[in-house]
Design an enzyme around this catalytic site. Structure first.
Site, PDB file in Angstrom:
ATOM      1  N   SER A   1       0.623  -1.151   0.045  1.00 54.74           N
ATOM      2  CA  SER A   1       0.034  -0.147   0.029  1.00 54.74           C
ATOM      3  C   SER A   1       0.920   1.262   0.043  1.00 54.74           C
ATOM      4  O   SER A   1       1.695   1.542  -0.861  1.00 54.74           O
ATOM      5  CB  SER A   1      -0.916  -0.008   1.145  1.00 54.74           C
ATOM      6  OG  SER A   1      -2.067   1.021   1.225  1.00 54.74           O
TER       7      SER A   1
ATOM      8  N   ASP B   1      -9.679  -5.254  -4.942  1.00 52.83           N
ATOM      9  CA  ASP B   1      -9.129  -3.621  -4.269  1.00 52.83           C
ATOM     10  C   ASP B   1      -9.489  -2.527  -5.237  1.00 52.83           C
ATOM     11  O   ASP B   1      -9.448  -2.588  -6.403  1.00 52.83           O
ATOM     12  CB  ASP B   1      -7.473  -4.114  -4.307  1.00 52.83           C
ATOM     13  CG  ASP B   1      -6.943  -3.122  -3.597  1.00 52.83           C
ATOM     14  OD1 ASP B   1      -7.409  -1.918  -3.177  1.00 52.83           O
ATOM     15  OD2 ASP B   1      -5.565  -2.853  -3.750  1.00 52.83           O
TER      16      ASP B   1
END
Length: 317
Positions: free
Chosen positions: A161, A260
């Site tokens: 991330s 996602d």
């Protein structure tokens, strides 16, 4: 007069910022102690904490059963939107223990300073300081695990991330500034990379982009970013962004998850690198039916195990 209780920004359920500058951290990660050589270790892994600079620290991981063979080194940057999480959290500690054990690598997990108290680009500068500190050990340095067991011909960087975003910036900067001792980055993995922009890609939502959590988070962590959400730091595809052919690594693994919200950004990153003049080995790995950071939050699932195995293979090559 500003009331002490008047809220300026909220990123629920993580933090709240008041107009007087006070930051209330609603999410406080549980911290895990390191596993020293005096204990049995976690998953056959020892770990210890070290101070890199007055502002930067790290947790270093070493496989318990080492041989005379030098081990690859991974400099890891944790996720959390640049404003939450820690290299010392239980989630991160368990995750890096697993990678260290399965890939048989030394890991330096970096604790960089967080926004909004320390807005970007401070996290980038802290991470560069840590990467340079690791590189100094190719000649000499204070950390014996790196000096005695580290193979500086197989230096990797990686993150999840926001940590993947940091890794990208480290590889780009290493293309312009030499690491100590002439050390080169052999490989990099970007797991569910944190990139965004004003114009939607693929299946991203078209409306309400300026009210989304991703937008509000970026404006909180880098309020003075030229271009806002289209600053090259968060959007590496804008016209004024540096060419991705400048990535200073020989191997690149981009990991995405099919459900996602950031999936299409990761795929675009892979495509742009592939279309550039970058000459390294490029790999895409996608896990179906999973969301952002699933392997960290639910590490015992079959999909998470598959993810760990893919990362381990990449770091072993």
């Amino acid at each position: 007069m500003v009331s002490e209780n008047e809220v300026q920004t909220e990123l629920l359920p993580f933090l709240r910022v008041y107009k007087n500058g006070t930051v209330e951290r609603l999410y406080k990660p549980e911290l895990a102690p390191p596993s020293s050589t005096e204990t049995s270790g976690d998953n056959g892994v020892w770990s210890k904490d070290t101070i890199i600079s007055p502002d930067v620290s790290a947790r270093i991981y070493l496989p318990k059963y080492t041989t005379n063979k030098l081990l690859p080194i991974l400099v890891y940057f944790h996720g959390g939107g640049f404003c939450i999480e820690s290299a010392f959290s239980t989630l991160c500690h368990q995750y890096i223990n697993t990678i260290t054990s399965q890939a048989n690598v030394i890991v330096v997990s970096v604790e960089y300073r967080l926004a909004p108290e320390y807005p970007l680009p401070i996290a980038y500068e802290d991470s560069w300081t840590a990467l340079q500190w690791v590189a100094t050990h190719s000649k000499h340095g204070p950390e014996p695990w790196l000096v005695q067991h580290g193979d500086f011909n197989r230096l990797y960087i990686g993150g999840d991330s926001a940590g993947a975003n940091v890794s990208h910036h480290m590889a780009m900067r290493a293309g312009k500034e030499e690491l100590h001792g002439g050390v080169k980055i052999h490989g990099m993995f970007l797991s569910h990379p944190h990139f965004w922009g004003s114009k939607p890609l693929g299946s991203e939502a078209v409306s309400d982009r300026e009210t989304s959590l991703l937008y509000r988070t970026w404006m909180l962590v880098y309020p003075n970013a030229p271009g806002g959400i289209d600053n090259p730091s968060i959007n590496p595809f804008v016209k004024n962004a540096p060419c991705l052919a400048g990535l200073a690594c020989k191997r690149l693994l981009v990991c995405v998850a099919s459900v996602d919200e950031l999936r299409d950004r990761g795929v675009r990153y892979y495509d742009v690198v592939k279309e550039s003049e970058w000459k390294g080995e490029l790999i895409m790995f996608e896990v179906e039916g999973e969301g952002h950071g699933f392997h960290i939050c639910n590490p015992k699932t079959e999909n998470a195990k598959e993810m760990f195995e893919r990362l381990a293979r990449f770091l072993q090559d």
